[in-house]
Design an enzyme around this catalytic site. Structure first.
Site, short mmCIF file in Angstrom:
data_model
loop_
_atom_site.label_atom_id
_atom_site.label_comp_id
_atom_site.label_asym_id
_atom_site.label_seq_id
_atom_site.Cartn_x
_atom_site.Cartn_y
_atom_site.Cartn_z
N ASP A 40 -8.28 12.22 8.31
CA ASP A 40 -8.37 11.82 6.67
C ASP A 40 -9.27 10.71 6.65
O ASP A 40 -8.58 9.62 6.19
CB ASP A 40 -6.56 11.60 6.52
CG ASP A 40 -6.40 11.12 5.10
OD1 ASP A 40 -7.09 11.80 4.30
OD2 ASP A 40 -5.41 10.61 4.67
N GLY B 86 0.33 5.36 1.10
CA GLY B 86 -0.60 6.58 1.49
C GLY B 86 -0.06 7.82 1.41
O GLY B 86 1.20 7.96 0.59
N GLY B 87 -0.35 8.86 1.63
CA GLY B 87 0.13 10.06 1.71
C GLY B 87 1.18 10.42 2.18
O GLY B 87 2.04 11.37 2.14
N LYS C 82 4.89 0.59 8.18
CA LYS C 82 4.79 1.93 7.45
C LYS C 82 6.06 2.60 7.55
O LYS C 82 6.39 3.08 8.49
CB LYS C 82 3.73 2.65 8.04
CG LYS C 82 3.35 3.82 7.38
CD LYS C 82 2.03 4.48 7.84
CE LYS C 82 1.79 5.79 6.88
NZ LYS C 82 0.65 6.54 7.52
N GLY D 210 0.79 -1.23 0.00
CA GLY D 210 0.01 -0.24 0.04
C GLY D 210 0.67 1.17 -0.11
O GLY D 210 2.13 1.33 0.40
N GLY E 292 3.49 7.71 3.54
CA GLY E 292 4.60 6.83 3.47
C GLY E 292 4.13 5.40 2.70
O GLY E 292 3.06 5.39 2.16
N VAL F 198 3.69 1.26 2.73
CA VAL F 198 3.40 0.11 3.65
C VAL F 198 3.77 -1.31 3.07
O VAL F 198 3.51 -1.61 1.86
CB VAL F 198 1.74 0.14 3.63
CG1 VAL F 198 1.45 -1.03 4.95
CG2 VAL F 198 1.39 1.40 4.37
#
Length: 799
Positions: free
Chosen positions: A583, A457-458, A477, A455, A460, A462
Site C-alpha cells: 500500500d 487509514g484504511g 493505531k 490520522g 484503523g 491513529v
C-alpha cells in the site's frame, strides 16, 4: 492660602460647568427640540422620528435621513404620514410604536371578483407594499385568503436585494375552499373552509399580494356564490384582525379597504457592539434602563424588562407598576408590592409564600407540621435509596472490572500473549519491542479520546499519545472494527501469522521506516504502537494541506531516494524475510521535522515465504490509483507491485497532482498514472510537470526522474526495475543534483549539504543495516554515477 483656596474654587466651578454642558449636550442629542411638530393627520410622531431637521434621530452613514418622515397635506381629506422616500408608492403610516421599534402602515386588500360566473377584471385588485431601506415586515404579520376556492399568492423581496437570485417567492401562501354543506354561512374560525391563514417569513422588505381562482365551483348555483362574489387576500398585523365568519366577509365587502401591517426598523448598518465602537456619540441606546438589540442589517433599542416607554429618549423608560395594572398577580391573603423592574407578593400575618409558587400564600400552621412529616419521610426514603444505590453500584463495578480483566486475559491468550514474549527475547536493549497493557494506552490517549486522533487509514484510527512511564510521544493505531469471528483452527493460524509478522516488523530498523515500538494484546484486535512522526504526510506537503509545503524539487528527489531506499531494504531483508508493503502511497509516507521520509502503515503488508520469493496469489488490497494493473488482473502479488505504486508517487512529486482526481470530466484524465504515460508517449512531458517547482534549469533532471517513473509504471511487471535498481537510480540523480547545483533552481550550499548529508568527498552514501545495526552494504552514488548513467535509457523529451 486664601489665593490657593480661590483658585481651587474656580477649578471646581469650571469642572461643574463642563459636566453640566456635557450633560445638556447628551440630553439634547437624545431629545427633540420643544417646537417640533408631534402629529400628522391624528398620528403621533414620537422620537426618533420627526418631520424637520433636528427633530429626528440623525444616523451618520449610508442613510442619514432614515427617521425623517413627510406629512402629506395635499389630499382633500386629513393629512397622511408617509416615508420621506416612498419610491412613487406613498405608504400611509397609521401608528408608530417607539417602544417596540415598529410602526404600522396601511396596505390595501387584494381581491378577485365575479359577476355571476364571469370574471370581472375591473374589480380585480392586487396590493403592493414598498418599504424604504432598513425597514422590514415584522414576524407578527399574517397572510389571509378569504373566499371560495381561491389561492393567495405572495411575492416577497428580502432586505438588501442584490440580484434576482435573492427573490423570495411563496407561490401559494394560502388556499381556501368551500363546501355546499355550509350554505350561506362561513365557519367562525379560519381553518381552510372559506378562510386560510399562514405566517410569512420575517425580513421581507417589499411584497406583492394577489388572489387567484382555483377554477372550481364558481357558478351562482352555490349558495355562497350568490352572496359573496368577491374573494380577498391580504397581509395584516395579527393583533388587528380576527376572522369571524360572515361578519368578517361583510366588513371586507363594505368597509375594510385597507388593513394595518406591522413593520420593524433597524438603525444604521452595524450591530450594537460595532455601532457603539464606531461612533459612541451617535449611538442611539443611551437612555436609562435601556438595552441594545441586534437586528438583521443594524440594531434597535428597547426598555429593560419591567420598564416601559420610549427607549430613544434619555429618561423615558420608567418602571412598570405591575401591581397597579394587574390586581390578580398575587393569590390568597397577600399584598402586591411593586419594586424597581419587578414586584413581589407580601403575605399577610400567619401566611407565607408557597415554595412552588411565589405569587401564592399559604397558612403557616396548617402546612408546617405536614411539611415536616413529609420532609422526614422523603429524607429517610432518599437516604435508604442512596445507600442501596451505592452498594449496588459498588458490586456492579467489582463485577465489571472482574469481567473486563477476564476478557483482556482471554484476548491476550488468543492473540499469542504467551508465545510472542518468548519469541521477542532475542531482542535486547532499545531494540526490544514492548507488550503494552491496555491501561497504559488508555492513560496515554485519555481513553482514546476522539480529540487525540491524528490520522485515519484504511485499517484503523491513529491516536497521539504520551506513554506514562517515559513520557515518550507515540502514535497508537487501533483497528476500526473488531476481527471477524473465526473457527478455532483459523484463530490458531491467525495468531501464528500475527506473531510472525510482529516479530518481523519489530526487526525492521531503518532510518526511513517508522519504528514499531510494540503492541497491546488485550483487545479483540491487537493495538500497535509506533514512533510518532509529527510533520504530516507527503500528500499534505505536495497538496499544501493543513499548512504544509511547499517542497522544492531537490527536497522531493531526496524524499523519493529515501523512500526507495526503505522499500528496497524491505524487499531484500538480507537477514530476514522480505516484506511487500502492498500500500505504497503519498499518505503512507510521513515526514519528520527535517523532512526525512518515513514509510508507514504496514496494515496490508505481506511477508514473502522462503518458497515464494517471486509471487503470491492473494486478494487484491491497496488504494485506487496506486494499484498495479497486473496485480488487479492476476491477483498475484510481487515486489514489482510496490514498484508500480512507487512510480505513481514519483509522478505525484513531479506534477503535484493527485493520483485520482474525480473532479475531472473525462474518465481517462482522472487517473494520474494514465495521464502521465500518455503525456510521455506524446512528447508532452513539459505540459504535465509542476513548473512552480521544476524550472527550466532543472528540466533535464526532471526528465530523468520521469523516465524512471515511466519504467516503474510499465503495465507488465517484468519490464519494471527492482526497488534496489530504483534506489540506485534515484540516488544517482540526487548525486548529480548535489554536484551540479544549477540543476536545482532553488539550491544553495547549505541546502545541498543538508540534502546529501555530504561527506568530505560530497558522495551520497546509503547504509543498509541488519536488525542488530550491522552494516550489510554501502552504496556510494558518487562512484556509481558512471555505471548508473549507462543503465538509464536517454529520454529526449521529443526534442
Amino acid at each position: 492660602m486664601a489665593l490657593h483656596g480661590r483658585m481651587l474654587l474656580l477649578q471646581l466651578i469650571s469642572l461643574a460647568a463642563v459636566l453640566l454642558l456635557a450633560s445638556s449636550m447628551l440630553a439634547a442629542a437624545q431629545s427633540p427640540p420643544p417646537d417640533c411638530k408631534e402629529t400628522c393627520g391624528g398620528v403621533s410622531i414620537p422620537y426618533p422620528f420627526g418631520l424637520t431637521d433636528g427633530c429626528y434621530l440623525h444616523v451618520p452613514g449610508q442613510d442619514s435621513q432614515q427617521f425623517k418622515l413627510a406629512c402629506d397635506t395635499t389630499a382633500t381629506s386629513q393629512p397622511s404620514l408617509n416615508f420621506l422616500d416612498s419610491y412613487n408608492f406613498p405608504t400611509n403610516i397609521s401608528n408608530i410604536f417607539a417602544g417596540e421599534s415598529a410602526l404600522q402602515v396601511m396596505l390595501t386588500t387584494s381581491r378577485n371578483c365575479y359577476n355571476d360566473t364571469v370574471y370581472n377584471s375591473s374589480l380585480h385588485r392586487a396590493s403592493y407594499l414598498y418599504l424604504p431601506p432598513s425597514y422590514t415586515l415584522a414576524d407578527k404579520n399574517k397572510v389571509y385568503n378569504i373566499g371560495c376556492n381561491k389561492a393567495t399568492k405572495l411575492v416577497g423581496y428580502p432586505l438588501h436585494v442584490t440580484g434576482p437570485e435573492q427573490l423570495f417567492e411563496v407561490a401559494l401562501s394560502g388556499v381556501s375552499l368551500c363546501n355546499d354543506e355550509f350554505g350561506k354561512r362561513f365557519p367562525e374560525t379560519c381553518t381552510g373552509f372559506g378562510c386560510s391563514v399562514n405566517s410569512i417569513p420575517s425580513g421581507l422588505q417589499n411584497i406583492t399580494v394577489d388572489v387567484w381562482s382555483l377554477g372550481t365551483g364558481l357558478g351562482t348555483s352555490a349558495p355562497w356564490g350568490l352572496s359573496y362574489p368577491c374573494s380577498y387576500g391580504f397581509v395584516v398585523d395579527e393583533r388587528n384582525f380576527t376572522f369571524a365568519g360572515n361578519r368578517s366577509f361583510d366588513e371586507l365587502n363594505r368597509t375594510r379597504l385597507e388593513l394595518p401591517v406591522l413593520a420593524s426598523w433597524a438603525i444604521g448598518n452595524d450591530n450594537c457592539e460595532a455601532a457603539k465602537k464606531k461612533n459612541e456619540t451617535a449611538f442611539a441606546c443611551k437612555g436609562e434602563n435601556t438595552e441594545c438589540v441586534d437586528r438583521a442589517g443594524g440594531y434597535f433599542c428597547q426598555c429593560w424588562d419591567g420598564y416601559e416607554g420610549n427607549p430613544y429618549l434619555l429618561k423615558d423608560c420608567v418602571d412598570v407598576d405591575e401591581c397597579k395594572n394587574n390586581s390578580t398577580l398575587c393569590s390568597g391573603p397577600a399584598t402586591c408590592v411593586n419594586s424597581i423592574g419587578s414586584y413581589k407578593c407580601k403575605c399577610h400575618k400567619g401566611y407565607r409564600n408557597d415554595d412552588n409558587d411565589k405569587n401564592k400564600c399559604v397558612k403557616i400552621n396548617e402546612t408546617s407540621s405536614k411539611n415536616d412529616t413529609e420532609m422526614k419521610i422523603s429524607l429517610g426514603v432518599s437516604l435508604s435509596f442512596l445507600v442501596i444505590l451505592i452498594i449496588t453500584f459498588s458490586i456492579y463495578c467489582v463485577l465489571k472490572r472482574r469481567k473486563f480483566k477476564q476478557l483482556c486475559d482471554r484476548y491476550y491468550e488468543v492473540n499469542g500473549g504467551f508465545l510472542l514474549p518468548q519469541e521477542m527475547q532475542k531482542y535486547k536493549g532499545s531494540q526490544a519491542p514492548r507488550i503494552f497493557k491496555l491501561a497504559e494506552l488508555n492513560k496515554a490517549t485519555n481513553k482514546f479520546d476522539p480529540h487525540e486522533i491524528i490520522g485515519e487509514g484504511g485499517f484503523g484510527l491513529v491516536y497521539k499519545g504520551t506513554l506514562p512511564d517515559n513520557k515518550q510521544v507515540v502514535a497508537i493505531k487501533k483497528s476500526k472494527t473488531d476481527a471477524p469471528t473465526m473457527t478455532p483452527e483459523s484463530r490458531i493460524a491467525h495468531t501464528k501469522q500475527f506473531i510472525n509478522e510482529m516479530i518481523v516488523l519489530s526487526g525492521i530498523k531503518h532510518r526511513n521506516v517508522v519504528t514499531l515500538l510494540g503492541c497491546c494484546l488485550e483487545t479483540k484486535t491487537p493495538i500497535l504502537v509506533y514512533e510518532l512522526v509529527s510533520n504530516g504526510t507527503l500528500y499534505e506537503h505536495i497538496q499544501k494541506k493543513k499548512g504544509k509545503g511547499p517542497l522544492s524539487f531537490g527536497q522531493r528527489v531526496k524524499i523519493a531516494a529515501e523512500t526507495a531506499g526503505s522499500l528496497a531494504y524491505l524487499h531484500s531483508r538480507a537477514s530476514s524475510t522480505p516484506i511487500l508493503h502492498r500500500d505504497v502511497k503519498a499518505t503512507n509516507i510521513l515526514l519528520d521535522e527535517n523532512l526525512t521520509a518515513k514509510v508507514s502503515d504496514f496494515g496490508a503488508s505481506k511477508l514473502v515465504p522462503e518458497d515464494q520469493n517471486t509471487q503470491m496469489a492473494t486478494l487484491v488490497q491497496g488504494t485506487l490509483g496506486y494499484l498495479d494493473p497486473e496485480y488487479i488482473q492476476t491477483h498475484k502479488l510481487t515486489e514489482k507491485s510496490d514498484v508500480y505504486s512507487f512510480g505513481v508517487v514519483l509522478v505525484e512529486l513531479l506534477t503535484s497532482q493527485m493520483a485520482i482526481n474525480s473532479n475531472k470530466k473525462l474518465e481517462e484524465e482522472r487517473n494520474l498514472a494514465n495521464c502521465f504515460l500518455m503525456a510521455v508517449e506524446d512528447n508532452h512531458l513539459d505540459q504535465i510537470l509542476d513548473h512552480e517547482i521544476i524550472k527550466e534549469e532543472s528540466f533535464e533532471i526532471a526528465e530523468q526522474v520521469a523516465q524512471l517513473a515511466q519504467r516503474c509504471l510499465s503495465p507488465k511487471g517484468g519490464n519494471r526495475p527492482t526497488m534496489i535498481e530504483v534506489e540506485t537510480e534515484v540516488g544517482a540523480i540526487l548525486a548529480v543534483m548535489g554536484k551540479h547545483p544549477g540543476g536545482k533552481p532553488d539550491s544553495s550550499p547549505n541546502e545541498i549539504d543538508y540534502l546529501l548529508a555530504a561527506s568530505p568527498s560530497n558522495a551520497f552514501v546509503v547504509d543498509v543495516r541488519s536488525d542488530e545495526g550491522e552494516v550489510i552494504t554501502s552504496i556510494d552514488y558518487d562512484k556509481s554515477m558512471h555505471s548508473q548513467a549507462q543503465m538509464m535509457k536517454p529520454y529526449d523529451g521529443g526534442r
